[in-house]
Design a protein around this motif. Structure first.
Motif, PDB file in Angstrom:
ATOM      1  N   VAL A  36       0.831  -1.198   0.000  1.00 43.58           N
ATOM      2  CA  VAL A  36       0.000   0.000   0.000  1.00 43.58           C
ATOM      3  C   VAL A  36       0.866   1.249   0.000  1.00 43.58           C
ATOM      4  N   SER A  37       0.306   2.329  -0.499  1.00 42.74           N
ATOM      5  CA  SER A  37       0.990   3.614  -0.517  1.00 42.74           C
ATOM      6  C   SER A  37       0.013   4.676  -0.054  1.00 42.74           C
ATOM      7  N   PHE A  38       0.499   5.598   0.801  1.00 43.33           N
ATOM      8  CA  PHE A  38      -0.364   6.638   1.351  1.00 43.33           C
ATOM      9  C   PHE A  38       0.113   8.008   0.879  1.00 43.33           C
ATOM     10  N   LEU A  39      -0.756   8.738   0.193  1.00 44.61           N
ATOM     11  CA  LEU A  39      -0.456  10.111  -0.201  1.00 44.61           C
ATOM     12  C   LEU A  39      -0.798  11.016   0.969  1.00 44.61           C
ATOM     13  N   VAL A  40       0.216  11.649   1.557  1.00 47.39           N
ATOM     14  CA  VAL A  40       0.006  12.464   2.746  1.00 47.39           C
ATOM     15  C   VAL A  40      -0.158  13.929   2.349  1.00 47.39           C
ATOM     16  N   ASN A  41      -0.784  14.708   3.228  1.00 48.30           N
ATOM     17  CA  ASN A  41      -1.033  16.112   2.887  1.00 48.30           C
ATOM     18  C   ASN A  41      -0.204  17.090   3.705  1.00 48.30           C
ATOM     19  N   SER A  42       0.716  16.583   4.551  1.00 47.79           N
ATOM     20  CA  SER A  42       1.619  17.483   5.263  1.00 47.79           C
ATOM     21  C   SER A  42       2.854  16.719   5.711  1.00 47.79           C
ATOM     22  N   LEU A  43       3.962  17.441   5.859  1.00 46.96           N
ATOM     23  CA  LEU A  43       5.213  16.875   6.347  1.00 46.96           C
ATOM     24  C   LEU A  43       5.896  17.911   7.230  1.00 46.96           C
ATOM     25  N   LYS A  44       6.275  17.496   8.445  1.00 51.84           N
ATOM     26  CA  LYS A  44       6.985  18.384   9.350  1.00 51.84           C
ATOM     27  C   LYS A  44       8.131  17.626  10.000  1.00 51.84           C
ATOM     28  N   ARG A  45       9.345  18.188   9.942  1.00 52.74           N
ATOM     29  CA  ARG A  45      10.513  17.584  10.581  1.00 52.74           C
ATOM     30  C   ARG A  45      10.727  18.251  11.933  1.00 52.74           C
ATOM     31  N   VAL A  46      10.707  17.457  12.987  1.00 50.86           N
ATOM     32  CA  VAL A  46      10.792  18.000  14.340  1.00 50.86           C
ATOM     33  C   VAL A  46      11.791  17.197  15.168  1.00 50.86           C
ATOM     34  N   ARG A  47      12.175  17.785  16.290  1.00 44.74           N
ATOM     35  CA  ARG A  47      13.062  17.101  17.228  1.00 44.74           C
ATOM     36  C   ARG A  47      12.313  15.945  17.887  1.00 44.74           C
ATOM     37  N   GLY A  48      12.997  14.811  18.060  1.00 42.97           N
ATOM     38  CA  GLY A  48      12.343  13.660  18.672  1.00 42.97           C
ATOM     39  C   GLY A  48      13.337  12.728  19.331  1.00 42.97           C
ATOM     40  N   GLY A  49      12.956  11.466  19.441  1.00 40.42           N
ATOM     41  CA  GLY A  49      13.730  10.467  20.167  1.00 40.42           C
ATOM     42  C   GLY A  49      13.183  10.332  21.572  1.00 40.42           C
ATOM     43  N   THR A  50      13.119   9.114  22.064  1.00 42.08           N
ATOM     44  CA  THR A  50      12.490   8.897  23.379  1.00 42.08           C
ATOM     45  C   THR A  50      13.215   9.640  24.497  1.00 42.08           C
ATOM     46  N   ALA A  51      14.551   9.674  24.455  1.00 40.50           N
ATOM     47  CA  ALA A  51      15.287  10.320  25.548  1.00 40.50           C
ATOM     48  C   ALA A  51      15.063  11.835  25.584  1.00 40.50           C
ATOM     49  N   PRO A  52      15.271  12.572  24.483  1.00 42.21           N
ATOM     50  CA  PRO A  52      14.990  14.013  24.536  1.00 42.21           C
ATOM     51  C   PRO A  52      13.521  14.339  24.796  1.00 42.21           C
ATOM     52  N   ASN A  53      12.612  13.527  24.235  1.00 40.16           N
ATOM     53  CA  ASN A  53      11.189  13.772  24.467  1.00 40.16           C
ATOM     54  C   ASN A  53      10.865  13.739  25.958  1.00 40.16           C
ATOM     55  N   ILE A  54      11.305  12.687  26.623  1.00 37.53           N
ATOM     56  CA  ILE A  54      11.046  12.543  28.052  1.00 37.53           C
ATOM     57  C   ILE A  54      11.790  13.616  28.848  1.00 37.53           C
ATOM     58  N   ALA A  55      13.054  13.832  28.488  1.00 35.30           N
ATOM     59  CA  ALA A  55      13.873  14.791  29.229  1.00 35.30           C
ATOM     60  C   ALA A  55      13.314  16.212  29.119  1.00 35.30           C
ATOM     61  N   TYR A  56      12.874  16.595  27.932  1.00 30.02           N
ATOM     62  CA  TYR A  56      12.332  17.944  27.749  1.00 30.02           C
ATOM     63  C   TYR A  56      11.109  18.156  28.635  1.00 30.02           C
ATOM     64  N   SER A  57      10.187  17.192  28.639  1.00 30.10           N
ATOM     65  CA  SER A  57       8.989  17.333  29.474  1.00 30.10           C
ATOM     66  C   SER A  57       9.330  17.249  30.955  1.00 30.10           C
ATOM     67  N   LEU A  58      10.357  16.497  31.318  1.00 27.15           N
ATOM     68  CA  LEU A  58      10.819  16.480  32.711  1.00 27.15           C
ATOM     69  C   LEU A  58      11.293  17.863  33.129  1.00 27.15           C
ATOM     70  N   SER A  59      12.008  18.533  32.242  1.00 26.65           N
ATOM     71  CA  SER A  59      12.475  19.886  32.547  1.00 26.65           C
ATOM     72  C   SER A  59      11.302  20.843  32.729  1.00 26.65           C
ATOM     73  N   LEU A  60      10.266  20.690  31.895  1.00 27.71           N
ATOM     74  CA  LEU A  60       9.096  21.558  31.990  1.00 27.71           C
ATOM     75  C   LEU A  60       8.390  21.421  33.337  1.00 27.71           C
ATOM     76  N   VAL A  61       8.402  20.203  33.902  1.00 24.81           N
ATOM     77  CA  VAL A  61       7.720  19.996  35.188  1.00 24.81           C
ATOM     78  C   VAL A  61       8.665  20.178  36.369  1.00 24.81           C
ATOM     79  N   GLY A  62       9.839  20.749  36.125  1.00 27.32           N
ATOM     80  CA  GLY A  62      10.710  21.134  37.217  1.00 27.32           C
ATOM     81  C   GLY A  62      11.758  20.129  37.634  1.00 27.32           C
ATOM     82  N   GLU A  63      11.930  19.054  36.870  1.00 30.18           N
ATOM     83  CA  GLU A  63      12.957  18.069  37.213  1.00 30.18           C
ATOM     84  C   GLU A  63      14.277  18.414  36.525  1.00 30.18           C
ATOM     85  N   LYS A  64      15.326  17.655  36.874  1.00 26.03           N
ATOM     86  CA  LYS A  64      16.663  17.890  36.326  1.00 26.03           C
ATOM     87  C   LYS A  64      17.109  16.667  35.525  1.00 26.03           C
TER      88      LYS A  64
END
Length: 312
Positions: A36-64
């Motif tokens: 199967v092939s899917f024709l998509v209507n948007s593409l966005k390149r963003v920062r990711g990865g499980t470690a930075p994702n978790i770490a960034y939100s940890l920083s937002l809630v006041g952790e180190k």
């Protein structure tokens, strides 16, 4: 307040939206010859990865948070952004001979996702060792999805060193052997799965809920928009999800959920409050396209908590 060491993938996410439903494009009787092939209507390149994702939100809630992982030659700008947002990147190894891991995520109108992943520099994660680090002040290690051999190595090192850890096998569960998966769970302080992963894990390891809870302090099963189930050894609570202002993209919601959960765990709050922290953290990610595109102050977070769980 201690630090949280987050071990996991470091990646860029390419997020695409499919304006239809995957289920309508896949014929069950032809699944053996899927093409199967899917024709998509948007593409966005963003920062990711499980470690930075978790770490960034940890920083937002006041952790180190401190990140352990491997990135490639295209990571420097990402690294600078993490530092600016309160994340310690000193334990990230940069490999200039390869690119940072890259994820390709296609989401349909029901928020179902199909993901492809190029590991890049992440393939070298197993070269990193907790035994080479100064773990003074680390209250919890998070073992999040990355190169499976690295995950197994780090869980064994946590057990040998007597360091408490959260075990989150997630998308790497099919690549982990039943023994590796079982050993990782049994030695953990917290084990976390989504609903599908939990059933897969039980089938692969033969572990029952009681057997898990005889060994871990907390078992968490996330249920998407239905909230989550938080289990202790003598208590089980179901926590409703926080209400989003808008639903934009589920990418990264699970990682943000983990950050709120860890905040509650480190504060020693009740299981129910811990789950509520997690759901509030997760809802911010749902409201943005990308796992690290959301931003809020701790006062915003407290207000959102009150609106969802303390309103009369």
């Amino acid at each position: 307040m201690g630090k949280v060491l987050v071990c996991g993938s470091i990646a860029y996410d390419n997020i695409m939206d499919f304006p239809g439903l995957f289920g309508e494009q896949i014929l069950p009787d032809k699944i053996h010859a899927l093409n199967v092939s899917f024709l998509v209507n948007s593409l966005k390149r963003v920062r990711g990865g499980t470690a930075p994702n978790i770490a960034y939100s940890l920083s937002l809630v006041g952790e180190k948070p401190v990140i352990l992982g491997t990135a490639g030659r295209d990571f420097y700008e990402y690294r600078d952004w993490l530092i600016k947002n309160g994340v310690d990147t000193g334990c990230i190894k940069i490999v200039d001979e390869d690119y940072t891991a890259t994820c390709y995520i296609t989401t349909d109108m029901s928020n179902n996702q199909i993901t492809g992943f190029y590991p890049g520099a992440m393939a070298l994660d197993s070269q990193l060792s907790l035994k080479d680090m100064d773990l003074t002040g680390i209250s919890l290690v998070v073992i999040a999805p990355t190169e499976p051999s690295a995950m197994t190595k780090w869980t064994m090192e946590c057990q040998e060193l007597g360091v408490p850890y959260l075990y989150d096998p997630g998308m790497q569960m099919p690549r982990l052997s039943s023994k590796e998966l079982r050993d990782g769970i049994i030695g953990a302080r917290i084990a976390i799965f989504n609903e599908y992963e939990y059933d897969l894990m039980k089938g692969k390891t033969g572990l029952s809920e009681d057997e898990i809870l005889n060994n871990v302090d907390i078992l968490v099963i996330t249920l998407g928009e239905k909230g989550s189930i938080i289990c202790g050894r003598n208590q089980k609570v179901q926590v409703k999800a926080a209400r989003p202002v808008r639903v934009v993209d589920p990418t990264g919601a699970g990682d943000a959920f983990r950050a709120g959960l860890i905040k509650g765990y480190l504060e020693g709050v009740s299981l129910e409050t811990m789950g509520r922290y997690a759901c509030v953290s997760a809802v911010y990610a749902v409201e943005h396209k990308g796992a690290t595109e959301h931003c809020y102050t701790i006062d915003d977070y407290k207000l959102r908590y009150k609106e969802n769980y303390e309103a009369v």
